[in-house]
Design a protein around this motif. Sequence first.
Motif, PDB file in Angstrom:
ATOM      1  N   ASN A 135      39.159  37.978  35.571  1.00 16.06           N
ATOM      2  CA  ASN A 135      37.922  38.401  34.879  1.00 16.06           C
ATOM      3  C   ASN A 135      37.698  39.899  35.041  1.00 16.06           C
ATOM      4  O   ASN A 135      37.349  40.586  34.072  1.00 16.06           O
ATOM      5  CB  ASN A 135      36.706  37.646  35.425  1.00 16.06           C
ATOM      6  CG  ASN A 135      36.717  36.191  35.026  1.00 16.06           C
ATOM      7  OD1 ASN A 135      37.734  35.498  35.218  1.00 16.06           O
ATOM      8  ND2 ASN A 135      35.626  35.694  34.467  1.00 16.06           N
ATOM      9  N   ASN A 139      37.793  42.301  31.775  1.00 18.57           N
ATOM     10  CA  ASN A 139      36.547  43.021  31.457  1.00 18.57           C
ATOM     11  C   ASN A 139      36.774  44.533  31.512  1.00 18.57           C
ATOM     12  O   ASN A 139      36.235  45.291  30.704  1.00 18.57           O
ATOM     13  CB  ASN A 139      35.431  42.629  32.428  1.00 18.57           C
ATOM     14  CG  ASN A 139      34.992  41.178  32.222  1.00 18.57           C
ATOM     15  OD1 ASN A 139      35.298  40.579  31.191  1.00 18.57           O
ATOM     16  ND2 ASN A 139      34.297  40.604  33.197  1.00 18.57           N
ATOM     17  N   ARG A 187      32.132  33.658  31.745  1.00 20.98           N
ATOM     18  CA  ARG A 187      32.637  34.185  30.472  1.00 20.98           C
ATOM     19  C   ARG A 187      32.783  33.031  29.473  1.00 20.98           C
ATOM     20  O   ARG A 187      33.564  32.100  29.702  1.00 20.98           O
ATOM     21  CB  ARG A 187      33.995  34.850  30.705  1.00 20.98           C
ATOM     22  CG  ARG A 187      34.685  35.310  29.441  1.00 20.98           C
ATOM     23  CD  ARG A 187      34.207  36.674  28.998  1.00 20.98           C
ATOM     24  NE  ARG A 187      34.870  37.044  27.741  1.00 20.98           N
ATOM     25  CZ  ARG A 187      34.973  38.272  27.276  1.00 20.98           C
ATOM     26  NH1 ARG A 187      34.429  39.268  27.948  1.00 20.98           N
ATOM     27  NH2 ARG A 187      35.572  38.524  26.131  1.00 20.98           N
ATOM     28  N   TRP A 191      38.977  36.207  25.863  1.00 20.91           N
ATOM     29  CA  TRP A 191      39.292  37.629  25.726  1.00 20.91           C
ATOM     30  C   TRP A 191      40.380  37.760  24.667  1.00 20.91           C
ATOM     31  O   TRP A 191      40.946  36.766  24.217  1.00 20.91           O
ATOM     32  CB  TRP A 191      39.813  38.207  27.053  1.00 20.91           C
ATOM     33  CG  TRP A 191      38.825  38.307  28.147  1.00 20.91           C
ATOM     34  CD1 TRP A 191      37.983  39.348  28.402  1.00 20.91           C
ATOM     35  CD2 TRP A 191      38.599  37.351  29.201  1.00 20.91           C
ATOM     36  NE1 TRP A 191      37.248  39.095  29.549  1.00 20.91           N
ATOM     37  CE2 TRP A 191      37.609  37.892  30.054  1.00 20.91           C
ATOM     38  CE3 TRP A 191      39.125  36.107  29.519  1.00 20.91           C
ATOM     39  CZ2 TRP A 191      37.142  37.224  31.187  1.00 20.91           C
ATOM     40  CZ3 TRP A 191      38.666  35.440  30.644  1.00 20.91           C
ATOM     41  CH2 TRP A 191      37.680  35.989  31.457  1.00 20.91           C
TER      42      TRP A 191
END
Length: 520
Positions: A135, A139, A187, A191
């Motif tokens: 993560n 990010n 999340r 992604w």
Amino acid sequence: MIKIFTMKRPILFFLTLSFSNVILFAQNKIFLYPEKAKDIINKNIYGHFAEHLGHCIYGGFYVGEGNNKIPNKDGIRLDVIEALKKLKVPVLRWPGGCFADTYHWKDGVGPKADRPSMLNVWWGNVKEDNSFGTNEFLNMCEMLGAEPYLSGNVGSGTPQELADWVKYTTHPNGSSPMTDLREKNGRTDPWHVKYWGLGNEAWGCGGNMKVEYYANVYRQYATFMTNWNNSDKLYRIASGASDDDYHWTEVLMKELPQNMFDALGLHHYSVINWGKKGSSTDFSEEEYFTTMQRALFMEELVSKHSAIMDKYDPQKRKALAVDEWGGWYDVVQGTNGAFLFQQNTMRDAMIAGCTLNIFNNHCDRVKMANLAQIINVLQAVILTKEEKMLVTPTYHVMEMYNVHQDALMLPLMVSGNDYTFEGKKLEAISASASKDKNGVVHISLVNIDAHNDQSITIDLGDINAKSVTGRILHSDRLQDHNTFENAEKIRPASFNGAGLKNNTLSVKLPPFSVVVLELK
Ligand code: AHR
């Protein structure tokens, strides 16, 4: 065979053909062939690499959420992000390197207090507390505007573990164990993760495999990597050859089904001698010359690996991804030998300038490259020391050259002088050129000669430019570098050594300098 060209512009045989020993009357001439331009310089050639090694991640990118001494967002250093944004980092490879084949991604997700620690066995046996994991990395890539390139664990992982990682990161929302886990970890949406490496250095730290065996293992892992979002197809990169191991490339091209891979890797470091790498700052001219020989060897490597790929893939659908390259010296005295922390001088600027020119000129096959490594490790663009940060000469070259990203490569031919040292020769001039979407032409030039200016005449072909401007990176000594006390010693300056008359440019480059010209 001696060839003397009598016509005004030699016919282009190869993209960059130096015939310094062939043309007897022409010295330092560059001919541009804009009419032959057809290939785009993939911006991913300007990619980077970040490994859990020394202070690349911890202290480099990540200083912890609770840190109130160093400005950060969720533990990510803001000074580093700001500097990297100026580079336009297109793609960032993570978490290794050798580390990748020991990494189990599930250890690095979820509440930090619950994440298990491990020993980083490749890099000093230091404790890895997994506080920077999937993560945090993904990010951070969003903050940077860079595409992530995840290097999967094939050496000590399982196909299931890699398939789960693909699902955790890219599966669209909906109930499944991995999407539930992602949501639980804060999340909801997937992604954007296109680039995947299937192992790293499978011939070495990634499992000491023979290529025939790795090809089978690759096929097994690739089978279970599902495209969860068909409009965003996964791009799979096989662990490629070390240097001139052409057999490795040959076998992978023969054994990997076309629909199972997109690129083959290639690793090459500019090392004087693995047993005696030498100091990163205190080096002789002989060491400089040898380093440049090793760096320029990239031309041969890329040409020969590409030629093998051409046999199986003449339409060049598969790419060569040079996913580790750069200079490698002894660590700075007094630092941990396993952390690979070295300084970065004008020598490194020369390596960067020449290597990026080679990649630009081979952009029909080279679609990605990742400089090793981005912060505090090997040929870094950024060095940090607690709250201090500096950018290196290599950073400046990457920044000056980013004008080539996604531009149309203009083929050229260099006919130039040699840089000689104790009877040995290297071509003094390295060059590449491109035209961007607005029609602006950029020419990047490197003079690697340690002593002599080089005057160059550049025949622009049918380019009708009205003005030329430029920037130069230069310093008094090859050994010069930026320090935390004098962080601005080396930085680009405007260049006024170029003149334009009709379709011809005249340029004078100082010794060991990098110049990028802009023609409008
Ligand atoms: O970049 C340092 C190391 O060099 C990487 O971990 C490995 O892939 C290579 O041998």
